[in-house]
Write a protein that holds these residues in place. Structure first.
Motif, PDB file in Angstrom:
ATOM      1  N   ALA A 112     -43.893  33.550  -0.327  1.00  0.00           N
ATOM      2  CA  ALA A 112     -45.182  32.827  -0.419  1.00  0.00           C
ATOM      3  C   ALA A 112     -46.024  33.323  -1.624  1.00  0.00           C
ATOM      4  CB  ALA A 112     -46.127  33.259   0.865  1.00  0.00           C
ATOM      5  N   THR A 113     -45.627  34.411  -2.129  1.00  0.00           N
ATOM      6  CA  THR A 113     -46.353  34.809  -3.360  1.00  0.00           C
ATOM      7  C   THR A 113     -45.142  34.918  -4.911  1.00  0.00           C
ATOM      8  OG1 THR A 113     -46.159  37.138  -3.104  1.00  0.00           O
ATOM      9  CG2 THR A 113     -48.030  36.015  -2.160  1.00  0.00           C
ATOM     10  N   TYR A 114     -45.694  34.713  -5.780  1.00  0.00           N
ATOM     11  CA  TYR A 114     -45.099  34.943  -7.057  1.00  0.00           C
ATOM     12  C   TYR A 114     -44.205  36.169  -7.265  1.00  0.00           C
ATOM     13  CZ  TYR A 114     -43.244  34.455 -11.997  1.00  0.00           C
ATOM     14  OH  TYR A 114     -42.454  34.712 -12.792  1.00  0.00           O
ATOM     15  N   ALA A 115     -45.140  37.200  -6.887  1.00  0.00           N
ATOM     16  CA  ALA A 115     -44.745  38.685  -6.845  1.00  0.00           C
ATOM     17  C   ALA A 115     -43.352  38.997  -6.144  1.00  0.00           C
ATOM     18  CB  ALA A 115     -45.935  39.724  -6.467  1.00  0.00           C
ATOM     19  N   GLU A 116     -43.630  38.439  -4.756  1.00  0.00           N
ATOM     20  CA  GLU A 116     -42.625  38.683  -3.946  1.00  0.00           C
ATOM     21  C   GLU A 116     -41.202  37.854  -4.408  1.00  0.00           C
ATOM     22  OE1 GLU A 116     -41.703  37.831   0.895  1.00  0.00           O
ATOM     23  OE2 GLU A 116     -43.399  37.087  -0.100  1.00  0.00           O
ATOM     24  N   HIS A 117     -41.509  36.533  -5.041  1.00  0.00           N
ATOM     25  CA  HIS A 117     -40.518  35.933  -5.545  1.00  0.00           C
ATOM     26  C   HIS A 117     -39.596  36.647  -6.675  1.00  0.00           C
ATOM     27  CE1 HIS A 117     -38.035  32.518  -7.014  1.00  0.00           C
ATOM     28  NE2 HIS A 117     -38.794  32.609  -8.229  1.00  0.00           N
ATOM     29  N   ARG A 118     -40.624  37.238  -7.584  1.00  0.00           N
ATOM     30  CA  ARG A 118     -39.979  38.061  -8.634  1.00  0.00           C
ATOM     31  C   ARG A 118     -39.049  39.119  -8.336  1.00  0.00           C
ATOM     32  NH1 ARG A 118     -38.784  36.772 -13.128  1.00  0.00           N
ATOM     33  NH2 ARG A 118     -38.964  38.855 -14.072  1.00  0.00           N
ATOM     34  N   ARG A 119     -39.505  39.683  -7.118  1.00  0.00           N
ATOM     35  CA  ARG A 119     -38.283  40.813  -6.614  1.00  0.00           C
ATOM     36  C   ARG A 119     -37.205  40.043  -6.098  1.00  0.00           C
ATOM     37  NH1 ARG A 119     -43.690  42.941  -4.722  1.00  0.00           N
ATOM     38  NH2 ARG A 119     -43.357  41.898  -2.705  1.00  0.00           N
ATOM     39  N   ASN A 120     -37.529  39.162  -5.235  1.00  0.00           N
ATOM     40  CA  ASN A 120     -35.990  38.414  -4.850  1.00  0.00           C
ATOM     41  C   ASN A 120     -35.192  38.053  -6.063  1.00  0.00           C
ATOM     42  OD1 ASN A 120     -36.928  38.750  -2.242  1.00  0.00           O
ATOM     43  ND2 ASN A 120     -38.023  36.592  -2.174  1.00  0.00           N
ATOM     44  N   ALA A 121     -35.699  37.420  -7.054  1.00  0.00           N
ATOM     45  CA  ALA A 121     -34.975  36.909  -8.253  1.00  0.00           C
ATOM     46  C   ALA A 121     -34.375  38.206  -9.158  1.00  0.00           C
ATOM     47  CB  ALA A 121     -36.048  36.169  -9.231  1.00  0.00           C
ATOM     48  N   ARG A 122     -35.076  39.192  -9.063  1.00  0.00           N
ATOM     49  CA  ARG A 122     -34.617  40.478  -9.730  1.00  0.00           C
ATOM     50  C   ARG A 122     -33.179  41.016  -9.276  1.00  0.00           C
ATOM     51  NH1 ARG A 122     -40.061  42.423 -10.298  1.00  0.00           N
ATOM     52  NH2 ARG A 122     -41.018  41.784 -12.418  1.00  0.00           N
ATOM     53  N   ARG A 123     -33.139  40.920  -7.764  1.00  0.00           N
ATOM     54  CA  ARG A 123     -32.046  41.297  -7.041  1.00  0.00           C
ATOM     55  C   ARG A 123     -30.820  40.458  -7.236  1.00  0.00           C
ATOM     56  NH1 ARG A 123     -35.769  42.355  -2.854  1.00  0.00           N
ATOM     57  NH2 ARG A 123     -35.143  40.288  -1.686  1.00  0.00           N
ATOM     58  N   LEU A 159     -43.708  29.121  -1.213  1.00  0.00           N
ATOM     59  CA  LEU A 159     -43.993  28.256  -2.441  1.00  0.00           C
ATOM     60  C   LEU A 159     -42.660  28.548  -3.311  1.00  0.00           C
ATOM     61  CD1 LEU A 159     -47.614  28.773  -3.430  1.00  0.00           C
ATOM     62  CD2 LEU A 159     -46.684  26.680  -2.695  1.00  0.00           C
ATOM     63  N   PHE A 160     -41.902  29.619  -3.067  1.00  0.00           N
ATOM     64  CA  PHE A 160     -40.709  29.844  -3.995  1.00  0.00           C
ATOM     65  C   PHE A 160     -39.521  30.395  -3.120  1.00  0.00           C
ATOM     66  CE2 PHE A 160     -44.812  31.566  -5.484  1.00  0.00           C
ATOM     67  CZ  PHE A 160     -44.732  31.009  -6.713  1.00  0.00           C
ATOM     68  N   PHE A 161     -38.386  30.167  -3.653  1.00  0.00           N
ATOM     69  CA  PHE A 161     -37.132  30.766  -2.955  1.00  0.00           C
ATOM     70  C   PHE A 161     -36.001  31.018  -4.053  1.00  0.00           C
ATOM     71  CE2 PHE A 161     -36.654  26.228  -3.467  1.00  0.00           C
ATOM     72  CZ  PHE A 161     -35.331  25.759  -3.760  1.00  0.00           C
TER      73      PHE A 161
END
Length: 357
Positions: free
Chosen positions: A334-345, A318-320
């Motif tokens: 697939a989850t917002y939490a995982e997406h937030r980690r990717n976005a912070r990097r 649902l995110f990239f």
């Protein structure tokens, strides 16, 4: 003896006169043949070291306008012989518009055949992806006779577009497929739109329409979504995955939250970092504020992007987010939490490079 000599002298005189007559005939015949060759068949196109020349004849041009163009561009070695033959063949009654290629070695007779039969050269060019209507007009009108004012007016004529193509002033941009095109130079603005629409119809085969139906999207909506996918990535491998992300969000009633739609709304695709203030821009293209697809494409989608939407990857993402190595690829979640980690990097990399905008 004297009688014999005198009896032959008239014959000698007649032979001498006959020889002169024949010589005159041959000279006159040779002169006439040379004149005919010079006027009709002698190569008359001016030789250029830069290749063939082109004669542009605008719609409605007179014979005099054609001559003025020939003289102004110095296209012929002897314009006066062309004028004489053109008048003799009544070219003024058959002036046809177009872009005519003038090869070295072409004589007046062959040139008039070309002009009077309308044997014009076509114009081949590449239609590049564009984001706004003025960019489309700017690509087309320098290539063709199509009037820029007329083309702009037609693209803004809602009644004409609905009647002709069943589209409006926004969705009309979905009929333009980037790629190679070939037109007659004297193509009008209306004829150009008809030709673009014909290319669009050929793209939309029954199979592609069935695929769009299975996604619950119209062809125009496929173009809109493909335009977003195209702005998100240039990587062919990622396009179907990103298309799948947006389709998953649409199915779940989520906002697309596509950064490229914000950049279209603010009119600046050079931004490398979308700021929170951008997300409040007042525009129907702001997919952070409005659910569903924007009203029109944000760029002219190419075939690769369209096919990515029609054949999306099946997944639960649902995110990239763009990868921090700036490779052009994305990290999916697939989850917002995982997406937030990717976005912070990714954001930390931007901070380290002092990229603020």
């Amino acid at each position: 003896m004297n009688k014999v000599a005198s009896s032959h002298s008239p014959n000698r005189r007649w032979r001498w006169l006959g020889g002169i007559f024949l010589a005159v005939v041959f000279v006159l015949a040779g002169t006439g043949l040379y004149a005919a060759w010079r006027v009709r068949w002698k190569p008359n196109v001016a030789v250029s070291p830069f290749g063939p020349a082109y004669l542009y004849i605008h719609t409605g041009s007179s014979f005099q306008a054609v001559l003025d163009s020939i003289r102004r561009q110095e296209l012929l070695q002897e314009p006066e012989t062309f004028v004489w033959l053109a008048e003799h063949r009544e070219y003024a009654r058959q002036v046809r518009p177009g872009r005519y290629r003038l090869e070295a070695g072409l004589g007046n007779d062959a040139l008039l055949d070309k002009l009077m039969n309308g044997e014009q050269d076509t114009v081949a060019f590449e239609l590049n992806a564009f984001k706004y209507k003025p960019q489309l007009v700017g690509q087309i009108t320098p290539q063709l006779e199509a009037n820029s004012t007329t083309l702009r007016a037609l693209l803004q004529d809602d009644s004409f577009l609905r009647r002709r193509y069943q589209l409006d002033t926004t969705t009309v941009l979905t009929i333009f497929l980037p790629g190679p095109y070939r037109f007659l130079w004297n193509t009008s603005a209306e004829q150009f739109l008809d030709s673009a629409a014909a290319v669009h119809r050929r793209f939309w085969t029954p199979e592609r329409r069935q695929r769009a139906d299975s996604l619950k999207l119209s062809p125009a909506q496929v173009h809109v979504l493909a335009s977003i996918v195209q702005r998100e990535t240039a990587k062919p491998e990622d396009k179907p995955i990103i298309a799948g992300v947006y389709l998953n969000r649409l199915r779940q009633g989520m906002r697309l939250q596509a950064d490229p739609t914000l950049l279209w709304a603010i009119g600046n695709f050079g931004v490398r970092r979308v700021l929170n203030k951008d997300k409040f821009v007042d525009s129907p293209y702001n997919t952070y504020k409005h659910k569903g697809l924007p009203p029109g494409p944000i760029t002219s989608a190419n075939r690769q992007s369209l096919n990515a939407v029609l054949k999306p990857a099946a997944h639960d993402y649902l995110f990239f987010c763009a990868r921090p190595d700036f490779s052009g690829y994305s990290d999916f979640a697939a989850t917002y939490a995982e997406h937030r980690r990717n976005a912070r990097r990714y954001q930390r990399t931007l901070d380290s490079l002092k990229i603020r905008r």
